[in-house]
Design a protein around this motif. Structure first.
Motif, PDB file in Angstrom:
ATOM      1  N   PHE A  72       0.692  11.642  -9.767  1.00 13.35           N
ATOM      2  CA  PHE A  72       0.172  12.986  -9.498  1.00 13.35           C
ATOM      3  C   PHE A  72       1.074  14.049 -10.114  1.00 13.35           C
ATOM      4  CE2 PHE A  72       0.581  16.710  -6.701  1.00 13.35           C
ATOM      5  CZ  PHE A  72      -0.687  17.260  -6.845  1.00 13.35           C
ATOM      6  N   VAL A  73       2.370  13.882  -9.959  1.00 14.95           N
ATOM      7  CA  VAL A  73       3.323  14.846 -10.535  1.00 14.95           C
ATOM      8  C   VAL A  73       3.205  14.849 -12.061  1.00 14.95           C
ATOM      9  CG1 VAL A  73       5.786  15.361 -10.848  1.00 14.95           C
ATOM     10  CG2 VAL A  73       4.903  14.786  -8.569  1.00 14.95           C
ATOM     11  N   PHE A  87       0.824  -1.207   0.000  1.00 11.32           N
ATOM     12  CA  PHE A  87       0.000   0.000   0.000  1.00 11.32           C
ATOM     13  C   PHE A  87       0.861   1.260   0.000  1.00 11.32           C
ATOM     14  CE2 PHE A  87      -2.647   3.313   1.969  1.00 11.32           C
ATOM     15  CZ  PHE A  87      -3.708   3.304   1.078  1.00 11.32           C
ATOM     16  N   LEU A  88       1.951   1.253   0.769  1.00  3.80           N
ATOM     17  CA  LEU A  88       2.848   2.415   0.799  1.00  3.80           C
ATOM     18  C   LEU A  88       3.526   2.628  -0.557  1.00  3.80           C
ATOM     19  CD1 LEU A  88       4.412   2.087   4.356  1.00  3.80           C
ATOM     20  CD2 LEU A  88       2.728   3.757   3.575  1.00  3.80           C
ATOM     21  N   LEU A  89       3.983   1.542  -1.176  1.00  3.35           N
ATOM     22  CA  LEU A  89       4.555   1.659  -2.518  1.00  3.35           C
ATOM     23  C   LEU A  89       3.516   2.189  -3.511  1.00  3.35           C
ATOM     24  CD1 LEU A  89       6.746  -1.554  -2.932  1.00  3.35           C
ATOM     25  CD2 LEU A  89       7.524   0.816  -3.070  1.00  3.35           C
ATOM     26  N   LEU A 142       7.509  -2.116  -9.506  1.00  2.29           N
ATOM     27  CA  LEU A 142       7.775  -1.971  -8.069  1.00  2.29           C
ATOM     28  C   LEU A 142       6.699  -2.608  -7.212  1.00  2.29           C
ATOM     29  CD1 LEU A 142       8.934   1.769  -7.968  1.00  2.29           C
ATOM     30  CD2 LEU A 142      10.381  -0.250  -7.784  1.00  2.29           C
ATOM     31  N   THR A 143       5.528  -2.023  -7.216  1.00  2.23           N
ATOM     32  CA  THR A 143       4.476  -2.404  -6.276  1.00  2.23           C
ATOM     33  C   THR A 143       3.997  -3.832  -6.463  1.00  2.23           C
ATOM     34  OG1 THR A 143       3.753  -0.108  -6.355  1.00  2.23           O
ATOM     35  CG2 THR A 143       2.280  -1.673  -5.276  1.00  2.23           C
ATOM     36  N   PHE A 144       3.661  -4.190  -7.701  1.00  3.06           N
ATOM     37  CA  PHE A 144       3.080  -5.498  -7.986  1.00  3.06           C
ATOM     38  C   PHE A 144       4.029  -6.368  -8.812  1.00  3.06           C
ATOM     39  CE2 PHE A 144      -0.559  -2.568  -7.510  1.00  3.06           C
ATOM     40  CZ  PHE A 144      -1.145  -3.145  -6.401  1.00  3.06           C
ATOM     41  N   MET A 166       3.262   5.845  -3.045  1.00  2.00           N
ATOM     42  CA  MET A 166       4.407   6.567  -3.608  1.00  2.00           C
ATOM     43  C   MET A 166       4.310   6.621  -5.136  1.00  2.00           C
ATOM     44  SD  MET A 166       7.455   5.431  -0.930  1.00  2.00           S
ATOM     45  CE  MET A 166       8.303   4.566  -2.145  1.00  2.00           C
ATOM     46  N   VAL A 167       3.878   5.539  -5.737  1.00  2.00           N
ATOM     47  CA  VAL A 167       3.669   5.527  -7.189  1.00  2.00           C
ATOM     48  C   VAL A 167       2.563   6.521  -7.534  1.00  2.00           C
ATOM     49  CG1 VAL A 167       2.800   4.119  -9.102  1.00  2.00           C
ATOM     50  CG2 VAL A 167       4.584   3.222  -7.596  1.00  2.00           C
TER      51      VAL A 167
END
Length: 137
Positions: free
Chosen positions: A19-20, A8-10, A57-59, A13-14
């Motif tokens: 968003f950027v 969830f934290l990753l 990264l996340t998944f 961050m993604v």
């Protein structure tokens, strides 16, 4: 519980990176096409950025053996519900708030938070099922 929290934290961050990207593209196009149309350009760009990062990264451990373009189409389709919540939140704030109309980054932020929960739940459940099906073949 720790792997879920890490995931969830990753994912969050993604989401910040998305968003950027979303905000940068929005501001690039808003003067020429307006706040609403610029967002229809910026959102798919943000989806692409988050797909790349979530995939790597996340998944990472849940990626399937499918071709990357197939995964992206699947990912983009899953983002539609969260994207709708995201865009509706953004559009409502741009419409009704002079501050957000002038500084649409606030609308992008609110929309991103609203859509993030929908998208996370879909990815958490959907990609797990997608990866599990690919492994069991």
């Amino acid at each position: 519980m720790r792997p879920l929290l890490r995931e969830f934290l990753l994912f969050g961050m993604v989401g910040v990176a998305g968003f950027v990207a979303d905000t940068a593209v929005l501001y690039l196009f808003r003067d020429s096409v307006g706040n609403y149309w610029a967002r229809t350009i910026s959102f798919p760009c943000a989806v692409f950025v988050t797909w790349i990062l979530n995939r790597n990264l996340t998944f990472r451990s849940k990626s399937s053996n499918k071709a990357p373009w197939h995964e992206f189409v699947h990912y983009f389709a899953m983002m539609i519900a969260g994207g709708a919540v995201n865009y509706l939140t953004y559009a409502a704030l741009v419409t009704w708030s002079p501050t957000v109309r002038q500084f649409p980054v606030f609308g992008v932020a609110a929309g991103s938070v609203a859509g993030m929960f929908v998208n996370y739940l879909q990815l958490r459940l959907g990609m797990y099922k997608y990866a599990k099906n690919a492994i069991s073949r």
